[in-house]
Design a protein around this motif. Structure first.
Motif, PDB file in Angstrom:
ATOM      1  N   THR A 168      57.639  11.532 -17.007  1.00 41.34           N
ATOM      2  CA  THR A 168      58.970  10.935 -16.837  1.00 41.34           C
ATOM      3  C   THR A 168      59.523  10.470 -18.185  1.00 41.34           C
ATOM      4  O   THR A 168      60.737  10.531 -18.416  1.00 41.34           O
ATOM      5  N   ALA A 227      54.954  15.651 -10.062  1.00 39.84           N
ATOM      6  CA  ALA A 227      55.803  15.400 -11.227  1.00 39.84           C
ATOM      7  C   ALA A 227      56.170  16.712 -11.907  1.00 39.84           C
ATOM      8  O   ALA A 227      57.311  16.918 -12.339  1.00 39.84           O
ATOM      9  N   HIS A 269      59.863  18.258 -12.421  1.00 42.44           N
ATOM     10  CA  HIS A 269      60.296  18.674 -13.758  1.00 42.44           C
ATOM     11  C   HIS A 269      60.894  20.079 -13.718  1.00 42.44           C
ATOM     12  O   HIS A 269      61.964  20.341 -14.274  1.00 42.44           O
ATOM     13  N   GLY A 277      64.154  11.702 -13.132  1.00 42.56           N
ATOM     14  CA  GLY A 277      63.042  11.006 -13.791  1.00 42.56           C
ATOM     15  C   GLY A 277      62.897   9.578 -13.323  1.00 42.56           C
ATOM     16  O   GLY A 277      61.790   9.065 -13.184  1.00 42.56           O
ATOM     17  N   LEU A 288      61.045   9.517  -9.948  1.00 45.94           N
ATOM     18  CA  LEU A 288      59.624   9.780 -10.128  1.00 45.94           C
ATOM     19  C   LEU A 288      58.923   8.589 -10.776  1.00 45.94           C
ATOM     20  O   LEU A 288      57.817   8.204 -10.390  1.00 45.94           O
ATOM     21  N   ALA A 289      59.581   7.990 -11.786  1.00 43.61           N
ATOM     22  CA  ALA A 289      58.980   6.849 -12.478  1.00 43.61           C
ATOM     23  C   ALA A 289      58.771   5.679 -11.519  1.00 43.61           C
ATOM     24  O   ALA A 289      57.747   4.986 -11.572  1.00 43.61           O
TER      25      ALA A 289
END
Length: 468
Positions: A83, A146, A150, A191, A194-195
């Motif tokens: 991330t 992840a 991406h 991002g 996900l973070a």
């Protein structure tokens, strides 16, 4: 499954390297910021996917002296690092896009080679996203999830870059920078999501609804009185947890161990990739009788007891029992053991409780014996039958065995009684036979009568007899 995750991650590294070279060639040949940002994104992909591959390999190592709960957090750390790559890329692209718009630069020169590279990249990223997403869902891998996120951003990025080249070819040069800024915003938003999930895992945030599910599964296991505590936390692609259940304190240790094992198995069957430590807390139930509580306390003291009699005398509890202690023990030591048991019972029931113990010798070693002569056995059997006829409760004396031991004669026999009689009446009848036999024959040291319910037909004994 672990090798499958590693193969998918390694394949992702190789594909990222090939796409990076192709997009860089197309970007420099056209001067497109959007395409160059896509190439930069693929360059970061190489580092991110390599990190993912290494993390997946490390996460599957078993627990050791330094990592008691395994290495599953390596996947979360890898996802968090990825991330960071996404945020870095989105920031660089956004800054360059704003600079080009403010400077009025229009240096994009579209060509067919760049278009072909982008079309191939779109198909490759689509296939790679679908593969990673499927494997991540099947294995629960945060690192592969992840990676899938991406490459979904790569897919969207490549589509918009292709659109930007088309608009630039049509004369809309500013579209390249505008689309690059839009893609950077999309990457930043993806991002951030996900973070947030990754940080929640690193902080051991319990998955929503999992604790309630664990509690429900454990509560359904026979023998579990209540679920006292549930703790769950994510660990890589799995879940680690601790659960404490309440069980009756009167249960033997073997039974408690079996309940703990069944709880662990039920959770393993219901939850994939979950590992739980189960503890059992003995608790007092409201349904416990005084006799059960007495036997429990005696068991804790490693003292066998029998003939527990409980009375209420003018509102005061009175407990009397027979206490068995090794016959080789001195009176002083035996009395001290009896006193400890009496004190423990008063702690349980109150200081005003009256407790009386009758100490009996317990035979620790088996008695050496032999069958008594047939005439002795026949005489004892006849005596038992005569006394049984007198009581009117016990009948059908059979299977009489008489053994000679150093302590005297040991007599075992079976008998029948009416199935409708209660245990107290049958026990009294068997005791009556024992007293009569020992009074008539003082050499008899022990009498064990096994009472069975008389069959209502054909004079057969019913199953499930009761020893008296």
């Amino acid at each position: 499954m672990n090798r499958r995750k590693e193969r998918v991650a390694l394949m992702s590294v190789l594909v990222s390297a090939v796409l990076t070279v192709a997009k860089a060639i197309g970007g420099f040949s056209t001067g497109s910021l959007a395409l160059l940002s896509d190439a930069a994104n693929s360059l970061l992909d190489i580092g991110a996917t390599t990190l993912t591959w290494l993390a997946v390999r490390e996460a599957h190592k078993p627990a050791d002296d330094k990592h008691h709960f395994g290495h599953g957090k390596f996947e979360s750390m890898s996802a968090l690092a990825e991330t960071a790559f996404l945020f870095l890329l989105s920031g660089v692209v956004a800054v360059e896009g704003v600079r080009r718009l403010s400077a009025g630069e229009d240096t994009v020169q579209p060509n067919w080679m760049a278009a072909i590279i982008l079309v191939v990249a779109i198909f490759v990223d689509g296939w790679r996203w679908w593969t990673l997403k499927r494997v991540a869902r099947e294995t629960g891998s945060e690192a592969l999830e992840a990676d899938a996120l991406h490459f979904s951003s790569d897919l969207v990025n490549s589509i918009f870059v292709l659109i930007a080249l088309g608009l630039a070819a049509a004369g809309y040069q500013a579209a390249d920078a505008l689309i690059a800024i839009g893609v950077s915003a999309y990457i930043a938003v993806a991002g951030f999501g996900l973070a947030r999930r990754t940080i929640a895992n690193l902080l051991d945030t319990a998955p929503v609804g999992l604790a309630e599910r664990v509690r429900s599964v454990a509560q359904a296991v026979p023998g579990v009185v209540a679920v006292a505590q549930v703790r769950v936390r994510p660990a890589g692609s799995g879940v680690l947890g601790e659960i404490a259940v309440d069980v009756s304190r009167t249960l033997p240790l073997e039974r408690v161990a079996a309940i703990r094992k069944r709880v662990a198995q039920a959770l393993a069957d219901d939850l994939e990739r979950a590992e739980f430590t189960v503890t059992a807390n003995p608790v007092q139930l409201g349904s416990e009788t005084v006799q059960e509580r007495v036997n429990l306390i005696a068991h804790r003291s490693h003292l066998p007891v029998h003939h527990v009699t409980v009375q209420n005398v003018n509102g005061r509890l009175s407990i009397s029992l027979d206490l068995e202690i090794d016959g080789r023990t001195t009176l002083g030591m035996a009395h001290a053991a009896a006193t400890r048991l009496e004190n423990a019972l008063r702690e349980e029931f109150g200081a005003e409780t009256e407790v009386e113990t009758h100490i009996e010798p317990l035979e620790i070693e088996p008695l050496d014996g032999q069958d008594a002569p047939p005439d002795v056995a026949a005489r004892i059997a006849e005596r038992l039958r005569a006394d049984a006829a007198r009581t009117g409760v016990i009948h059908d004396i059979h299977h009489v065995r008489v053994r000679e031991t150093a302590c005297g004669l040991v007599v075992n026999y079976h008998c029948c009684a009416a199935p409708a009689l209660d245990i107290a009446a049958v026990h009294a009848g068997v005791d009556d036979l024992e007293r009569a036999l020992r009074q008539a024959m003082p050499e008899v040291a022990r009498v064990v009568g096994h009472a069975e319910p008389a069959a209502e037909a054909e004079g057969q004994s019913l199953p499930h007899a009761v020893s008296m």
